[in-house]
Design an enzyme around this catalytic site. Structure first.
Site, PDB file in Angstrom:
ATOM      1  N   LYS A   1      -2.474  68.668  -8.798  1.00 20.35           N
ATOM      2  CA  LYS A   1      -1.254  69.435  -9.072  1.00 20.35           C
ATOM      3  C   LYS A   1      -1.035  69.623 -10.577  1.00 20.35           C
ATOM      4  O   LYS A   1      -0.378  70.562 -10.994  1.00 20.35           O
ATOM      5  CB  LYS A   1      -0.037  68.745  -8.468  1.00 20.35           C
TER       6      LYS A   1
HETATM    7  C1  LIG Z   1      -1.335  68.541  -2.552  1.00 20.66           C
HETATM    8  C2  LIG Z   1      -2.587  67.829  -2.245  1.00 20.66           C
HETATM    9  C3  LIG Z   1      -3.495  68.330  -1.303  1.00 20.66           C
HETATM   10  C4  LIG Z   1      -3.217  69.561  -0.481  1.00 20.66           C
HETATM   11  O1  LIG Z   1      -3.214  70.733  -1.260  1.00 20.66           O
HETATM   12  P1  LIG Z   1      -2.520  72.063  -0.712  1.00 20.66           P
HETATM   13  O2  LIG Z   1      -2.548  73.025  -1.819  1.00 20.66           O
HETATM   14  O3  LIG Z   1      -1.123  71.650  -0.341  1.00 20.66           O
HETATM   15  O4  LIG Z   1      -3.289  72.500   0.480  1.00 20.66           O
HETATM   16  C5  LIG Z   1      -4.686  67.641  -1.134  1.00 20.66           C
HETATM   17  N1  LIG Z   1      -4.954  66.512  -1.813  1.00 20.66           N
HETATM   18  C6  LIG Z   1      -4.094  66.004  -2.712  1.00 20.66           C
HETATM   19  C7  LIG Z   1      -4.453  64.740  -3.406  1.00 20.66           C
HETATM   20  C8  LIG Z   1      -2.891  66.641  -2.966  1.00 20.66           C
HETATM   21  O5  LIG Z   1      -2.043  66.124  -3.869  1.00 20.66           O
END
Ligand SMILES: *Cc1c(COP(=O)(O)O)cnc(C)c1O
Length: 483
Positions: free
Chosen positions: A108
């Protein structure tokens, strides 16, 4: 570039307005109908920041390229612990894109280091005098990344809601120890779907407010979504650079998926021209996406599982709406019907033609907690490479799809964020998270991300717990009382 709502094609707004609104007032998501293409120069660009500028400017064409460049340079200047931002590592016959080198050790950060700068610029350009209220629903990782990215920005308040069960102790502390002046963090008595549902409901129903402008930092916001396109191209270029492929040859990606934002960014990269063979959507026991691909029926009337990959414990994957809108050539009437069915009956049935297109576009699979643990153990035993549980889900799901084509696994979090699962996988004694991260480091020789090693010294500052149906009131109270 004009952004339309997936639920109303009449709306046509700039990228700045789309970011400021976050979610359309009709509940739809913003996206343009005509997508930009990658310029040939992109394939000769190895510098991450330059690459990001080249890829993103066409999407944000109401900004000058210098403005985008400044935002990008600041975003990735010193916030990541590696100059390449996203290192691509060979592990066996696969390639792992490490998306977790940012300030909070999950993918993120890649988008949330940049998005706040774009949002502030959008506000300046639009000459808006109101204060911004950024709402965040998190399955565990978006919260700390957004709180960090938006910390202490003037005339902006960030409110984060996280599920009070399921997330790791480290993830919780990363949020509850935040000490910014403009931050509010609350646990919600529910799961991510409840948190996202409450935030989307609030944004969908918000009226015009004379003093505040409400937006979102989830991947429903294009400013959060689009910066994720860059690392797909970056991974491709790295494989060209190390002579694994030549420009033009296709490669596959396997993406650990929850809200469908990350993999949808991969789909946009493909639509922009990046030679992607298969895009594989990897799920855990909450495999609603695998099912819709197989059957054409999206049905959330099922048990919600709390798994070892909590950031993927999601049953309402918002960004699927964007893909369905593109696959139906912008048929917003269809999208409205499907989303109303989802709201009323908890399910929708795709028209046959859209279902066919969807299964041609995305491959999918899921795996169990047991296999996730075994994958972590095996990949470490065979390659001395430590996957976090989410990345392990992707590794495991990729197995039946492995061909002669290079396979890139997106590693979405640092293993240090989920120490209890790592200890279980490796058969170590289970200790509190803050102790286990030292154990992991001692045994594997990996360095603990700085922000995580500092957690034990920080006081917990946020204690609020909110009922699902009280989120609306809670937001209004926070805003009224200025946090
Ligand atoms: C948010 C997240 C995901 C999922 O990603 P999306 O964009 O919501 O599909 C997978 N792995 C981790 C570690 C995340 O923080």
């Amino acid at each position: 570039m004009r952004y339309q709502s997936t639920r109303n094609s009449e709306i046509r707004i700039t990228s700045a307005d789309a970011m400021l609104q976050g979610l359309a007032r009709d509940g739809g998501l913003f996206l343009p109908r005509i997508l930009p293409s990658l310029s040939p120069e992109v394939y000769h660009t190895t510098d991450y920041r330059r690459l990001a500028t080249l890829i993103l400017h066409p999407w944000f064409d109401d900004f000058t390229i210098e403005e985008i460049e400044t935002c990008v340079n600041q975003a990735y200047a010193s916030t990541f612990d590696t100059k390449t931002v996203v290192p691509i590592v060979s592990v066996g016959n696969r390639h792992v894109a490490e998306l977790f080198h940012g300030p909070t050790a999950a993918f993120k950060d890649v988008a949330l280091s940049l998005f706040p700068r774009l949002l502030v610029l959008a506000k300046e350009k639009s000459n808006i005098q109101k204060d911004l209220i950024v709402l965040v629903a998190t399955s565990g990782d978006t919260g700390s990344a957004a709180l960090t990215g938006f910390k202490d920005i003037e005339h902006l308040t960030i409110l984060t809601f996280y599920p009070n069960v399921g997330i790791s102790e480290i993830q919780r502390l990363q949020m509850t120890t935040q000490d910014g002046k403009n931050q509010k963090v609350a646990a919600i008595q529910g799961n991510f779907d409840d948190a996202q549902g409450a935030v989307k409901k609030f944004l969908g129903e918000r009226g015009e407010d004379p003093n505040f402008l409400y937006s979102s930092a989830n991947s429903i916001n294009i400013g959060r979504l689009l910066p994720q396109i860059v690392y797909y191209v970056h991974a491709y270029n790295q494989l060209v650079e190390n002579k694994t492929i030549e420009v033009g040859q296709p490669i596959d990606f396997c993406v650990p998926t929850g809200n469908f934002g990350n993999i949808f960014a991969g789909y946009l990269a493909k639509r922009m021209g990046l030679p992607i063979g298969k895009l594989i959507c990897a799920s855990n026991q909450n495999h609603i996406l695998t099912d819709v691909l197989k059957t054409g029926i999206y049905d959330r009337n099922r048990q919600f599982h709390s798994t070892l990959s909590p950031s993927m414990d999601i049953l309402v994957s918002s960004n699927l709406e964007r893909l369905l809108w593109l696959l139906s050539d912008g048929d917003s009437d269809l999208i409205v019907r499907l989303m109303n069915d989802l709201k009323t009956y908890g399910r929708f049935v795709l028209p046959k033609s859209i279902h066919e297109k969807l299964s041609e576009t995305i491959s999918a699979g899921y795996t169990s907690d047991e296999m996730t643990l075994r994958t972590i153990e095996e990949v470490y035993a065979n390659h001395r490479y430590l996957l976090d549980p989410h990345s392990a889900v992707a590794w495991s799901v990729a197995n039946p799809y492995q061909s002669d084509r290079p396979m890139v696994i997106l590693a979405t979090a640092s293993p240090f964020k989920f120490p209890a699962s790592i200890a279980r996988a490796m058969n170590w004694t289970i200790e509190p998270d803050l102790r286990l991260i030292t154990t992991i480091s001692e045994i594997t020789g990996l360095t603990i991300p700085k922000s995580l090693s500092e957690l034990s010294k920080k006081p917990v500052l946020h204690h609020d717990i909110v009922a699902i149906d009280a989120v609306d009131r809670y937001i209004r109270r926070c805003v009224r009382e200025n946090v």
